[in-house]
Design a protein around this motif. Structure first.
Motif, PDB file in Angstrom:
ATOM      1  N   LYS A   1       0.861  -1.180   0.000  1.00 58.70           N
ATOM      2  CA  LYS A   1       0.000   0.000   0.000  1.00 58.70           C
ATOM      3  C   LYS A   1       0.894   1.225   0.000  1.00 58.70           C
ATOM      4  N   ILE A   2       0.483   2.270  -0.722  1.00 60.95           N
ATOM      5  CA  ILE A   2       1.309   3.472  -0.837  1.00 60.95           C
ATOM      6  C   ILE A   2       0.717   4.619  -0.022  1.00 60.95           C
ATOM      7  N   TYR A   3       1.614   5.379   0.597  1.00 63.75           N
ATOM      8  CA  TYR A   3       1.248   6.566   1.367  1.00 63.75           C
ATOM      9  C   TYR A   3       2.129   7.698   0.847  1.00 63.75           C
ATOM     10  N   ILE A   4       1.502   8.758   0.370  1.00 66.11           N
ATOM     11  CA  ILE A   4       2.236   9.825  -0.307  1.00 66.11           C
ATOM     12  C   ILE A   4       2.074  11.142   0.443  1.00 66.11           C
ATOM     13  N   GLY A   5       3.195  11.793   0.728  1.00 67.71           N
ATOM     14  CA  GLY A   5       3.158  13.135   1.273  1.00 67.71           C
ATOM     15  C   GLY A   5       3.343  13.209   2.767  1.00 67.71           C
ATOM     16  N   ASN A   6       3.228  14.431   3.275  1.00 62.63           N
ATOM     17  CA  ASN A   6       3.554  14.684   4.669  1.00 62.63           C
ATOM     18  C   ASN A   6       2.406  15.292   5.468  1.00 62.63           C
ATOM     19  N   THR A   7       1.186  15.100   5.009  1.00 59.08           N
ATOM     20  CA  THR A   7       0.062  15.633   5.774  1.00 59.08           C
ATOM     21  C   THR A   7      -0.123  14.794   7.039  1.00 59.08           C
ATOM     22  N   GLN A   8      -0.744  15.383   8.019  1.00 63.07           N
ATOM     23  CA  GLN A   8      -0.954  14.672   9.277  1.00 63.07           C
ATOM     24  C   GLN A   8      -1.767  13.388   9.097  1.00 63.07           C
ATOM     25  N   PRO A   9      -2.862  13.391   8.310  1.00 62.52           N
ATOM     26  CA  PRO A   9      -3.598  12.135   8.127  1.00 62.52           C
ATOM     27  C   PRO A   9      -2.735  11.021   7.513  1.00 62.52           C
ATOM     28  N   VAL A  10      -1.905  11.376   6.541  1.00 60.46           N
ATOM     29  CA  VAL A  10      -1.031  10.381   5.906  1.00 60.46           C
ATOM     30  C   VAL A  10      -0.017   9.859   6.922  1.00 60.46           C
ATOM     31  N   THR A  11       0.573  10.751   7.697  1.00 66.68           N
ATOM     32  CA  THR A  11       1.556  10.355   8.708  1.00 66.68           C
ATOM     33  C   THR A  11       0.924   9.413   9.736  1.00 66.68           C
ATOM     34  N   LEU A  12      -0.293   9.712  10.154  1.00 65.92           N
ATOM     35  CA  LEU A  12      -0.987   8.839  11.120  1.00 65.92           C
ATOM     36  C   LEU A  12      -1.283   7.470  10.509  1.00 65.92           C
ATOM     37  N   GLN A  13      -1.677   7.437   9.243  1.00 68.79           N
ATOM     38  CA  GLN A  13      -1.926   6.162   8.558  1.00 68.79           C
ATOM     39  C   GLN A  13      -0.650   5.325   8.501  1.00 68.79           C
ATOM     40  N   VAL A  14       0.472   5.972   8.222  1.00 67.57           N
ATOM     41  CA  VAL A  14       1.761   5.278   8.154  1.00 67.57           C
ATOM     42  C   VAL A  14       2.118   4.701   9.517  1.00 67.57           C
ATOM     43  N   GLN A  15       1.955   5.513  10.576  1.00 69.06           N
ATOM     44  CA  GLN A  15       2.274   5.025  11.905  1.00 69.06           C
ATOM     45  C   GLN A  15       1.425   3.813  12.271  1.00 69.06           C
ATOM     46  N   LYS A  16       0.133   3.848  11.957  1.00 71.50           N
ATOM     47  CA  LYS A  16      -0.753   2.708  12.233  1.00 71.50           C
ATOM     48  C   LYS A  16      -0.330   1.485  11.441  1.00 71.50           C
ATOM     49  N   ALA A  17       0.018   1.695  10.171  1.00 69.67           N
ATOM     50  CA  ALA A  17       0.430   0.574   9.315  1.00 69.67           C
ATOM     51  C   ALA A  17       1.709  -0.080   9.848  1.00 69.67           C
ATOM     52  N   LEU A  18       2.603   0.708  10.392  1.00 71.27           N
ATOM     53  CA  LEU A  18       3.876   0.177  10.897  1.00 71.27           C
ATOM     54  C   LEU A  18       3.740  -0.481  12.271  1.00 71.27           C
ATOM     55  N   GLU A  19       2.679  -0.155  12.995  1.00 76.38           N
ATOM     56  CA  GLU A  19       2.471  -0.742  14.321  1.00 76.38           C
ATOM     57  C   GLU A  19       1.940  -2.168  14.246  1.00 76.38           C
ATOM     58  N   LYS A  20       1.459  -2.566  13.083  1.00 74.45           N
ATOM     59  CA  LYS A  20       0.883  -3.911  12.942  1.00 74.45           C
ATOM     60  C   LYS A  20       1.949  -4.978  13.030  1.00 74.45           C
TER      61      LYS A  20
END
Length: 117
Positions: free
Chosen positions: A98-117
């Motif tokens: 799955k791809i996450y693009i950019g540095n907005t807060q929602p994207v950053t939060l999605q990335v953090q959640k994805a990495l916590e799995k």
């Protein structure tokens, strides 16, 4: 393989990287030291659905080349991203296909959640 495409000299990228879970398994790819290949861009394109989604309209070159007043095609976006690292929206994460693009807060939060799995 989970990966982050980032710019080591970018304060925003560094701040986001610091906020990531410490035990992440990301492969770090500094796009200035090691430019994105066409194959890597194709992988991003398949996940993002377009080159425009990967393209940064905030880039200084975008303004200085007056690209905002031109009608750019997908081929143009691809060409510019491959020509100069500044044209890619960053950071770009690829996590579990799955791809996450950019540095907005929602994207950053999605990335953090994805990495916590």
């Amino acid at each position: 393989m989970n990966k982050i495409y980032y710019l080591a000299s970018c304060d925003t990228c560094r701040k986001i990287i610091k906020s990531l879970p410490k035990d992440n398994d990301l492969v770090f790819h500094d796009i200035k030291q090691n430019p994105i290949t066409e194959a890597e861009l194709e992988e991003m394109y398949k996940l993002a659905g377009s080159y425009e989604a990967l393209f940064s309209k905030k880039a200084q070159l975008y303004k200085s080349m007056d690209l905002k007043n031109k009608s750019l095609t997908e081929a143009d976006y691809k060409k510019y991203i491959l020509e100069h690292y500044t044209f890619i929206s960053r950071p770009v994460f690829i996590i579990d296909e799955k791809i996450y693009i950019g540095n907005t807060q929602p994207v950053t939060l999605q990335v953090q959640k994805a990495l916590e799995k």
